[in-house]
Design an enzyme around this catalytic site. Structure first.
Site, PDB file in Angstrom:
ATOM      1  N   LYS A   1      -3.862  -8.040  13.624  1.00  0.00           N
ATOM      2  CA  LYS A   1      -4.902  -9.058  13.435  1.00  0.00           C
ATOM      3  C   LYS A   1      -4.440 -10.157  12.480  1.00  0.00           C
ATOM      4  CE  LYS A   1      -7.365  -6.399   9.907  1.00  0.00           C
ATOM      5  NZ  LYS A   1      -8.644  -5.788   9.535  1.00  0.00           N
TER       6      LYS A   1
ATOM      7  N   ALA B   1       3.226  -0.527  -0.443  1.00  0.00           N
ATOM      8  CA  ALA B   1       3.674   0.737  -1.046  1.00  0.00           C
ATOM      9  C   ALA B   1       4.890   0.433  -1.905  1.00  0.00           C
ATOM     10  CB  ALA B   1       4.024   1.740   0.048  1.00  0.00           C
TER      11      ALA B   1
ATOM     12  N   GLY C   1       6.344   2.608  -4.533  1.00  0.00           N
ATOM     13  CA  GLY C   1       7.172   3.709  -5.028  1.00  0.00           C
ATOM     14  C   GLY C   1       8.303   4.117  -4.108  1.00  0.00           C
TER      15      GLY C   1
ATOM     16  N   GLU D   1       8.425  11.268  -8.641  1.00  0.00           N
ATOM     17  CA  GLU D   1       7.018  10.880  -8.748  1.00  0.00           C
ATOM     18  C   GLU D   1       6.194  12.111  -9.060  1.00  0.00           C
ATOM     19  OE1 GLU D   1       5.545   8.253  -5.701  1.00  0.00           O
ATOM     20  OE2 GLU D   1       7.298   6.972  -5.889  1.00  0.00           O
TER      21      GLU D   1
ATOM     22  N   HIS E   1      -5.848   5.564  -6.935  1.00  0.00           N
ATOM     23  CA  HIS E   1      -4.572   5.536  -7.653  1.00  0.00           C
ATOM     24  C   HIS E   1      -4.875   5.383  -9.139  1.00  0.00           C
ATOM     25  CE1 HIS E   1      -0.498   4.568  -8.817  1.00  0.00           C
ATOM     26  NE2 HIS E   1      -0.096   4.829  -7.582  1.00  0.00           N
TER      27      HIS E   1
ATOM     28  N   ARG F   1      -2.435  12.920  -8.362  1.00  0.00           N
ATOM     29  CA  ARG F   1      -3.222  11.696  -8.547  1.00  0.00           C
ATOM     30  C   ARG F   1      -4.705  11.913  -8.804  1.00  0.00           C
ATOM     31  NH1 ARG F   1      -0.765   7.768  -3.950  1.00  0.00           N
ATOM     32  NH2 ARG F   1       1.197   7.570  -5.063  1.00  0.00           N
TER      33      ARG F   1
ATOM     34  N   HIS G   1      -7.090   3.725  -3.294  1.00  0.00           N
ATOM     35  CA  HIS G   1      -5.711   3.539  -2.814  1.00  0.00           C
ATOM     36  C   HIS G   1      -5.496   4.006  -1.382  1.00  0.00           C
ATOM     37  CE1 HIS G   1      -1.435   2.949  -3.275  1.00  0.00           C
ATOM     38  NE2 HIS G   1      -1.165   4.219  -3.040  1.00  0.00           N
TER      39      HIS G   1
ATOM     40  N   ARG H   1      -3.510  13.358  -1.458  1.00  0.00           N
ATOM     41  CA  ARG H   1      -2.153  13.125  -0.943  1.00  0.00           C
ATOM     42  C   ARG H   1      -1.096  13.184  -2.046  1.00  0.00           C
ATOM     43  NH1 ARG H   1       1.096   8.611  -0.337  1.00  0.00           N
ATOM     44  NH2 ARG H   1      -0.520   7.095  -0.857  1.00  0.00           N
TER      45      ARG H   1
ATOM     46  N   LEU I   1       4.343   7.074   3.897  1.00  0.00           N
ATOM     47  CA  LEU I   1       5.312   6.360   4.735  1.00  0.00           C
ATOM     48  C   LEU I   1       6.073   7.354   5.610  1.00  0.00           C
ATOM     49  CD1 LEU I   1       6.745   3.780   2.134  1.00  0.00           C
ATOM     50  CD2 LEU I   1       4.998   3.375   3.862  1.00  0.00           C
TER      51      LEU I   1
HETATM   52  C1  SIN Z   1       3.002   4.126  -5.719  1.00  0.00           C
HETATM   53  O1  SIN Z   1       4.057   3.523  -5.788  1.00  0.00           O
HETATM   54  O2  SIN Z   1       2.500   4.676  -6.699  1.00  0.00           O
HETATM   55  C2  SIN Z   1       2.277   4.187  -4.418  1.00  0.00           C
HETATM   56  C3  SIN Z   1       3.059   4.912  -3.407  1.00  0.00           C
HETATM   57  C4  SIN Z   1       2.200   5.891  -2.692  1.00  0.00           C
HETATM   58  O3  SIN Z   1       1.009   5.640  -2.533  1.00  0.00           O
HETATM   59  O4  SIN Z   1       2.686   6.951  -2.295  1.00  0.00           O
END
Ligand code: SIN
Length: 523
Positions: free
Chosen positions: A36, A48, A50, A117, A245, A291, A352, A387, A393
């Site tokens: 769109k 994204a 990270g 992470e 987030h 998270r 997020h 998540r 991704l």
């Molecule tokens: C982030 O960089 O914190 C976001 C990446 C994600 O949502 O996995």
């Protein structure tokens, strides 16, 4: 070449849609991708920062499965986690490294570098500075644009999924099991709606964040896929698991700019205004807890102290590492006169990611024959109630490939029924909408969802939200039938539908788990 050359319509062009499209094209199908937006790179995936999960040193599929299940608060589907953990590295290697040649960070010897992470037991995240999603999207689009057989059409908004019997003129179709035949698409330039028939439709529309006052998601994240699938009769599940987030920039005008979890992965810690690492009181892993836990800890701290933000201290990361690893975050913060090589970042949580979505099986099939869903708009069960960072991704890459592999395995061809489908009838009486009404409805929606169906929920707040949302839906449905179709109206209608799905699920689920926290109310 595929046994049957199918017409495949992919709606959305983030990492999941592009992966599905490329694989479908390689299998010999006739692929059309619609988005769109005017700029196909403008998808949720691009934001994204990270990275994407790969397989680190001394890592294994079993370890990744364990981390996914733990972060999901016991709600992830073990089969989905196993598929992603086992197939992930090969799927990623094929489409992102071999074909699209994404420039992930490497050392001098050319070996891939791994980031860390929260809630990951190994360093296993591939990254491209702090713009991983953008690097991936750019590379995939560049690869796809060279394949001229794949049609990529911008400025096309999906209005409805075409289904029989719903859109059929043949009254006897009512005796058939409903199935999908394509989509009605609205072109934002010529303002026309046309029926586009396809043998298979793949929903890859991304996220829902615009319904919340504070979100990391871009403007296009309006819950389109979930709303389209729901109206077409698909099952939609787990919508109450809305992930917030923990760290977004808390400066007026910064639009909740994401401060990647990778910053905490590299050693940053969250502090309150007294300089105390308050997150330890909530989870022994402190700033590196999952998270949902960290966002709740921050939100509770903000409510307790009456402050607008907490602080993310980067003292443990060297200025050289900050400059190399987080150049975009560094630049953005400097715009707000914060030098993150010397000062802490004021941060606050924001919506997020949607862990729920259109229910699919492990091949991306929805409950409506010929309709697939992939990426954030789908729910494979991978994320459960919360998540794990950098798995979204990867989910797009793994399930995008699985969807493409399955297209031919379903033998239902809807082509003979296309002649019974009605063309689009423009029912709008008025040629234009009132932008003030649309803007006000958006504000009501965003405030309602943020305040009443946000990080900490109560049944009274959610009931209040439900009443407001029902009222909004009535108003907007009325507009929809009386005003000529246009993008803003379609997005608002979809966002309200998705918000209703979240609120209804949240009200029905009395168990606090993962991203869904229901507080007990004082009597
Ligand atoms: C982030 O960089 O914190 C976001 C990446 C994600 O949502 O996995």
């Amino acid at each position: 070449m595929a046994e049957t050359r199918l017409r495949v319509l992919v709606i959305g062009c983030g990492i999941a849609g592009l992966t599905a499209a490329i694989h479908a094209w390689r299998r010999g199908h006739q692929v059309t991708v619609v988005t769109k937006t005017d700029d196909p790179a403008e998808s949720n995936s691009s934001y994204a920062q990270g990275g994407i999960v790969y397989r680190g040193h001394e890592d294994s599929p079993e370890l990744l499965v364990k981390d996914i299940l733990e972060a999901s608060d016991g709600m992830a589907l073990p089969e989905a986690a196993r598929i992603v953990a086992e197939e992930g590295p090969e799927a990623l290697q094929e489409v992102l490294l071999d074909w699209a040649k994404v420039p992930f960070e490497r050392d001098r010897a050319g070996d891939l570098q791994f980031g860390e992470e929260a809630a990951h037991s190994r360093r296993r995240i591939l990254y491209s500075a702090d713009q991983t999603g953008r690097a991936i999207t750019r590379a995939l689009l560049a690869f796809l644009k060279k394949k001229t057989e794949i049609r990529l059409l911008p400025n096309e908004v999906a209005v409805e999924i075409i289904t029989a019997p719903h859109h059929s003129r043949n009254p006897l179709d009512v005796y058939r099991r409903p199935f999908c035949l394509g989509a009605y698409l609205h072109h934002t330039r010529d303002q026309k709606v046309r029926a586009v028939f396809a043998d298979r439709v793949v929903l890859a529309t991304g996220g829902i964040g615009q319904m919340f006052r504070h979100t990391t998601n871009p403007e296009g994240a309006t819950g389109d896929g979930v709303a389209l699938a729901w109206r077409a009769g698909c099952r939609v599940v787990n919508m109450e698991y809305t992930q917030f987030h923990p760290t977004t920039l808390a400066m007026p005008g910064s639009g909740n700019f994401l401060i990647s979890e990778a910053v905490r992965g590299e050693g940053a810690i969250l502090l309150n205004h007294a300089g105390k690492d308050f997150t330890k009181a909530y989870d022994r892993r402190g700033s590196l807890a999952p998270r949902d836990t960290v966002s709740r800890a921050i939100f509770t701290e903000l409510e307790r102290t009456g402050r607008e933000h907490v602080l993310l201290s980067l003292d443990r990361i060297s200025p050289a590492t900050i400059r190399k690893r987080f150049p975009t975050i560094l630049r953005k913060c400097l715009e707000f006169k914060i030098d993150i090589t010397r000062e802490a970042i004021p941060v606050t949580p924001a919506f997020h990611f949607s862990c729920g979505g259109v229910l699919t099986d492990m091949d991306g099939q929805t409950t409506l024959p010929n309709l697939y869903a992939v990426g954030e708009c789908a729910c494979t069960g991978l994320h459960g109630a919360n998540r794990l960072a950098s798995t979204s991704l990867l989910e797009g890459v793994v399930f995008g490939r699985r969807v493409a592999a399955h297209l031919c395995r379903s033998d239902f061809l809807a082509r003979p029924f296309e002649k019974s489908i009605q063309g689009w009838e423009d029912h709008g009486l008025h040629s234009s909408h009132d932008p003030i009404l649309v803007r006000q409805d958006w504000m009501t929606l965003k405030n309602t969802m943020w305040n009443y169906v946000g990080i900490l929920r109560t049944r009274s707040r959610m009931k209040r939200a439900l009443e407001t949302l029902k009222d909004l839906k009535n108003q907007v449905d009325h507009f929809y039938w009386n005003v000529k179709v246009h993008r803003e109206m379609l997005e608002l209608r979809n966002a309200i539908q998705a918000a209703l799905l979240i609120t209804n699920s949240a009200l029905k689920n009395r168990v606090s788990r993962g991203c869904h926290t229901v507080l007990r109310e004082r009597s």
